[in-house]
Design a protein around this motif. Structure first.
Motif, PDB file in Angstrom:
ATOM      1  N   ILE A   1       0.693  -7.295 -11.177  1.00  9.67           N
ATOM      2  CA  ILE A   1      -0.291  -7.234 -10.097  1.00  9.67           C
ATOM      3  C   ILE A   1      -1.671  -7.031 -10.708  1.00  9.67           C
ATOM      4  O   ILE A   1      -1.860  -6.196 -11.590  1.00  9.67           O
ATOM      5  N   THR A   2      -2.627  -7.798 -10.209  1.00  6.47           N
ATOM      6  CA  THR A   2      -3.972  -7.751 -10.796  1.00  6.47           C
ATOM      7  C   THR A   2      -5.008  -7.104  -9.883  1.00  6.47           C
ATOM      8  O   THR A   2      -6.053  -6.670 -10.365  1.00  6.47           O
ATOM      9  N   GLY A   3      -4.783  -7.040  -8.598  1.00  6.01           N
ATOM     10  CA  GLY A   3      -5.777  -6.479  -7.682  1.00  6.01           C
ATOM     11  C   GLY A   3      -5.366  -5.130  -7.144  1.00  6.01           C
ATOM     12  O   GLY A   3      -4.401  -5.020  -6.386  1.00  6.01           O
ATOM     13  N   TRP A   4      -6.096  -4.074  -7.542  1.00  3.72           N
ATOM     14  CA  TRP A   4      -5.815  -2.706  -7.090  1.00  3.72           C
ATOM     15  C   TRP A   4      -7.084  -2.148  -6.439  1.00  3.72           C
ATOM     16  O   TRP A   4      -8.187  -2.307  -6.978  1.00  3.72           O
ATOM     17  N   PHE A   5      -6.915  -1.444  -5.301  1.00  7.84           N
ATOM     18  CA  PHE A   5      -8.067  -0.906  -4.589  1.00  7.84           C
ATOM     19  C   PHE A   5      -7.694   0.448  -3.987  1.00  7.84           C
ATOM     20  O   PHE A   5      -6.553   0.675  -3.582  1.00  7.84           O
ATOM     21  N   PHE A   6      -8.717   1.327  -3.956  1.00  7.97           N
ATOM     22  CA  PHE A   6      -8.582   2.605  -3.257  1.00  7.97           C
ATOM     23  C   PHE A   6      -9.385   2.487  -1.977  1.00  7.97           C
ATOM     24  O   PHE A   6     -10.593   2.251  -2.004  1.00  7.97           O
ATOM     25  N   VAL A   7      -8.699   2.638  -0.845  1.00  7.75           N
ATOM     26  CA  VAL A   7      -9.319   2.440   0.461  1.00  7.75           C
ATOM     27  C   VAL A   7      -9.373   3.779   1.168  1.00  7.75           C
ATOM     28  O   VAL A   7      -8.345   4.449   1.336  1.00  7.75           O
ATOM     29  N   GLN A   8     -10.576   4.135   1.578  1.00  5.91           N
ATOM     30  CA  GLN A   8     -10.779   5.380   2.331  1.00  5.91           C
ATOM     31  C   GLN A   8     -11.824   5.096   3.399  1.00  5.91           C
ATOM     32  O   GLN A   8     -12.994   4.884   3.098  1.00  5.91           O
ATOM     33  N   GLY A   9     -11.373   5.117   4.647  1.00  9.59           N
ATOM     34  CA  GLY A   9     -12.295   4.759   5.709  1.00  9.59           C
ATOM     35  C   GLY A   9     -12.737   3.309   5.546  1.00  9.59           C
ATOM     36  O   GLY A   9     -11.945   2.388   5.436  1.00  9.59           O
ATOM     37  N   GLY A  10     -14.031   3.095   5.491  1.00  9.92           N
ATOM     38  CA  GLY A  10     -14.549   1.751   5.277  1.00  9.92           C
ATOM     39  C   GLY A  10     -14.872   1.470   3.828  1.00  9.92           C
ATOM     40  O   GLY A  10     -15.416   0.403   3.513  1.00  9.92           O
TER      41      GLY A  10
ATOM     42  N   GLU B   1       0.832  -1.194   0.000  1.00 12.81           N
ATOM     43  CA  GLU B   1       0.000   0.000   0.000  1.00 12.81           C
ATOM     44  C   GLU B   1       0.864   1.241   0.000  1.00 12.81           C
ATOM     45  O   GLU B   1       2.038   1.207   0.390  1.00 12.81           O
ATOM     46  N   THR B   2       0.277   2.335  -0.455  1.00  5.46           N
ATOM     47  CA  THR B   2       0.929   3.637  -0.462  1.00  5.46           C
ATOM     48  C   THR B   2      -0.149   4.700  -0.442  1.00  5.46           C
ATOM     49  O   THR B   2      -1.333   4.410  -0.687  1.00  5.46           O
TER      50      THR B   2
ATOM     51  N   PRO C   1     -15.006  12.516  -3.409  1.00  4.98           N
ATOM     52  CA  PRO C   1     -14.778  13.886  -3.872  1.00  4.98           C
ATOM     53  C   PRO C   1     -13.329  14.101  -4.314  1.00  4.98           C
ATOM     54  O   PRO C   1     -12.402  13.464  -3.811  1.00  4.98           O
ATOM     55  N   VAL C   2     -13.156  14.999  -5.263  1.00  2.01           N
ATOM     56  CA  VAL C   2     -11.822  15.331  -5.747  1.00  2.01           C
ATOM     57  C   VAL C   2     -11.001  15.902  -4.590  1.00  2.01           C
ATOM     58  O   VAL C   2     -11.482  16.751  -3.837  1.00  2.01           O
ATOM     59  N   GLY C   3      -9.777  15.425  -4.474  1.00  2.00           N
ATOM     60  CA  GLY C   3      -8.911  15.854  -3.387  1.00  2.00           C
ATOM     61  C   GLY C   3      -8.936  14.936  -2.191  1.00  2.00           C
ATOM     62  O   GLY C   3      -8.150  15.129  -1.249  1.00  2.00           O
ATOM     63  N   SER C   4      -9.785  13.906  -2.203  1.00  2.00           N
ATOM     64  CA  SER C   4      -9.850  12.979  -1.080  1.00  2.00           C
ATOM     65  C   SER C   4      -8.573  12.147  -1.020  1.00  2.00           C
ATOM     66  O   SER C   4      -8.083  11.661  -2.037  1.00  2.00           O
ATOM     67  N   SER C   5      -8.064  11.978   0.186  1.00  2.00           N
ATOM     68  CA  SER C   5      -6.863  11.172   0.399  1.00  2.00           C
ATOM     69  C   SER C   5      -7.250   9.798   0.915  1.00  2.00           C
ATOM     70  O   SER C   5      -8.241   9.638   1.621  1.00  2.00           O
ATOM     71  N   GLY C   6      -6.464   8.822   0.557  1.00  2.00           N
ATOM     72  CA  GLY C   6      -6.706   7.452   0.984  1.00  2.00           C
ATOM     73  C   GLY C   6      -5.465   6.613   0.779  1.00  2.00           C
ATOM     74  O   GLY C   6      -4.346   7.123   0.686  1.00  2.00           O
ATOM     75  N   ARG C   7      -5.660   5.324   0.698  1.00  2.00           N
ATOM     76  CA  ARG C   7      -4.547   4.393   0.511  1.00  2.00           C
ATOM     77  C   ARG C   7      -4.776   3.581  -0.751  1.00  2.00           C
ATOM     78  O   ARG C   7      -5.883   3.089  -0.989  1.00  2.00           O
ATOM     79  N   LEU C   8      -3.728   3.472  -1.536  1.00  2.00           N
ATOM     80  CA  LEU C   8      -3.734   2.583  -2.691  1.00  2.00           C
ATOM     81  C   LEU C   8      -3.226   1.226  -2.221  1.00  2.00           C
ATOM     82  O   LEU C   8      -2.091   1.094  -1.787  1.00  2.00           O
ATOM     83  N   VAL C   9      -4.083   0.213  -2.305  1.00  2.00           N
ATOM     84  CA  VAL C   9      -3.760  -1.129  -1.831  1.00  2.00           C
ATOM     85  C   VAL C   9      -3.738  -2.059  -3.027  1.00  2.00           C
ATOM     86  O   VAL C   9      -4.640  -2.018  -3.870  1.00  2.00           O
ATOM     87  N   TRP C  10      -2.700  -2.883  -3.104  1.00  2.00           N
ATOM     88  CA  TRP C  10      -2.623  -3.849  -4.198  1.00  2.00           C
ATOM     89  C   TRP C  10      -2.346  -5.240  -3.643  1.00  2.00           C
ATOM     90  O   TRP C  10      -1.682  -5.405  -2.622  1.00  2.00           O
ATOM     91  N   GLU C  11      -2.874  -6.227  -4.335  1.00  2.00           N
ATOM     92  CA  GLU C  11      -2.720  -7.628  -3.961  1.00  2.00           C
ATOM     93  C   GLU C  11      -2.312  -8.413  -5.197  1.00  2.00           C
ATOM     94  O   GLU C  11      -2.966  -8.313  -6.239  1.00  2.00           O
ATOM     95  N   ASP C  12      -1.251  -9.185  -5.063  1.00  2.00           N
ATOM     96  CA  ASP C  12      -0.776 -10.030  -6.155  1.00  2.00           C
ATOM     97  C   ASP C  12      -1.382 -11.414  -5.987  1.00  2.00           C
ATOM     98  O   ASP C  12      -1.132 -12.100  -4.988  1.00  2.00           O
ATOM     99  N   VAL C  13      -2.199 -11.824  -6.931  1.00  2.00           N
ATOM    100  CA  VAL C  13      -2.874 -13.117  -6.826  1.00  2.00           C
ATOM    101  C   VAL C  13      -1.921 -14.274  -7.066  1.00  2.00           C
ATOM    102  O   VAL C  13      -2.240 -15.427  -6.760  1.00  2.00           O
ATOM    103  N   ARG C  14      -0.753 -14.027  -7.596  1.00  5.44           N
ATOM    104  CA  ARG C  14       0.215 -15.098  -7.822  1.00  5.44           C
ATOM    105  C   ARG C  14       0.815 -15.546  -6.494  1.00  5.44           C
ATOM    106  O   ARG C  14       1.126 -14.724  -5.635  1.00  5.44           O
ATOM    107  N   PRO C  15       0.993 -16.851  -6.292  1.00  3.60           N
ATOM    108  CA  PRO C  15       1.657 -17.314  -5.059  1.00  3.60           C
ATOM    109  C   PRO C  15       3.143 -16.980  -5.088  1.00  3.60           C
ATOM    110  O   PRO C  15       3.785 -17.043  -6.131  1.00  3.60           O
TER     111      PRO C  15
END
Length: 417
Positions: A287-296, A115-116, A329-343
């Motif tokens: 990497i195939t799984g990318w997500f933007f996480v903000q709060g819940g 994450e970043t 909303p534009v300007g919202s901060s969060g975390r970029l989370v990625w998951e690699d499905v490869r073992p």
């Protein structure tokens, strides 16, 4: 006992067969046991001397050396030498299997997660500024207003520019009238030249006057177009549909070229921007799984672009992603989370042998070193489809540091899973 003072001496200076034990003790033993010779090897000599000393002490000095007694002692010595040879060959030349612990690949693999920091940005975010110098007459929008493409936002005083436009139009009309006169005069000169009543010089002069006037007309038309454009630039319109987020323009304010007036943001089309470290950027394609996480909230992302320009200070590269769900909303901060499905195999499991990185597998009671071409020290190794390590394979955990390729191993009872 005599054997407690026994000492072993390594080969003679002349390179001949090694002498065994203390010279004085050995010569005395030889005199007391005439069946001993100097033809024994180092190993057999050691065992022979020690055994003979023990037997002599047990039999005692007063008893004479009869042939029967010599045969008994000699047989005992030979039997002990044979037992020693068997023991030595098992423990030295045939080393015991190395005890190791193992675990199956299926119980070892991990799925990378990183994450970043990330931020929601607008695709179109524009700071509208004045293009010409003039006083602001009217501002038609407020902060927060939604506007459509082409809506009038700010009006500057354009009266002086309009006067210049009128002046340029009058000059253009004058040039066109003179050009028409020059055309008629050139035609008349051509007729007179054909009748012999005008010279060639007169004809060329009329044609030159006409060409100069036509050039003046084109120059005046360009001047008039520029003045009209400046007059239009006094009316600031919306270049795209969006929301006014800041307003610097106020009626009566003098605005020169470049003076900020309004900030307009397109809130309908957004992206997620994040700064990726060099190692992370290199793995983006895998990497195939990318997500933007903000709060819940957890929104799936689709990678859009990775800039080929790295920051000179932070050594990072900007990556942008498209949101597949409702955009924050534009300007919202969060975390970029990625998951690699490869073992992946954990980094601590990797060992180096002969300059190559890999892992140890247990096959047919032996440790087999499996080279991992993509392995890097300190990084987990992906198990791609082309890597010949099945999930049921058993990997060496404890004992891998001292293990060599092809060495016999013994699996500890607390090991296999």
């Amino acid at each position: 006992m005599a054997f407690l003072s026994f000492r072993c001496k390594i080969p003679e200076e002349d390179g001949t067969q090694p002498m065994i034990g203390n010279r004085r003790f050995l010569s005395a033993t030889h005199r007391r046991a005439p069946f001993l010779t100097h033809d024994h090897t180092l190993r057999d000599g050691v065992v022979t001397c020690i055994t003979t000393a023990c037997i002599i002490d047990l039999l005692g000095e007063p008893a004479p050396w009869t042939p029967r007694r010599v045969r008994v002692v000699n047989g005992c010595v030979r039997l002990l030498i044979a037992c020693h040879a068997i023991f030595f060959s098992v423990t030295v030349w045939g080393a015991e299997p190395l005890p190791v612990t193992v675990r199956s690949v299926a119980n070892l693999v991990v799925h990378l997660r990183g994450e970043t920091m990330a931020e929601v940005v607008a695709v179109r975010d524009t700071l509208l500024a004045a293009e010409v110098a003039g006083r602001i007459r009217n501002v038609l929008v407020q902060v927060g207003d939604q506007v459509a493409t082409g809506d009038l936002l700010v009006v500057q005083d354009d009266r002086l520019l309009k006067l210049r436009v009128d002046e340029a139009e009058g000059g253009l009309q004058e040039l066109r009238a003179n050009r028409d006169l020059a055309v008629r005069q050139a035609a008349r000169a051509q007729t007179l030249r054909e009748k012999g009543q005008a010279t060639d010089e007169q004809l060329e002069r009329r044609e030159t006057e006409r060409a100069v006037l036509e050039a003046g007309i084109r120059r005046q038309e360009a001047t008039l177009a520029a003045l009209r454009l400046q007059a239009e630039q006094c009316r600031i319109t919306a270049p795209f549909a969006g929301q006014v987020v800041t307003r610097e323009a106020q009626p009566g304010l003098w605005a020169g070229p470049g003076t900020p007036l309004l900030r307009l943001v397109d809130t309908r089309e957004t992206r997620v921007a994040a700064q990726m470290a060099a190692g992370q950027a290199e793995q983006m394609e895998k990497i195939t799984g990318w997500f933007f996480v903000q709060g819940g909230q957890r929104i799936p992302l689709i990678p859009q672009v990775l800039l080929r320009v790295a920051s000179s200070t932070a050594r990072t590269r900007e990556a942008r992603f498209t949101l597949t769900g409702a955009s924050p909303p534009v300007g919202s901060s969060g975390r970029l989370v990625w998951e690699d499905v490869r073992p992946h195999l954990p980094a601590w499991l990797i060992v180096r042998r002969e300059g190559k990185l890999g892992v140890f597998l247990v096959q047919d009671g032996k440790g087999v070193f499996q080279v991992l071409p993509e392995a890097q020290e300190g990084r987990p190794v992906p198990l791609d489809a082309g890597l010949p390590i099945p999930t049921t394979a058993m990997l060496v955990i404890k004992g891998r540091e001292a293990l060599t390729d092809g060495q016999a191993v013994r699996i500890s009872k607390d090991a296999a899973e």
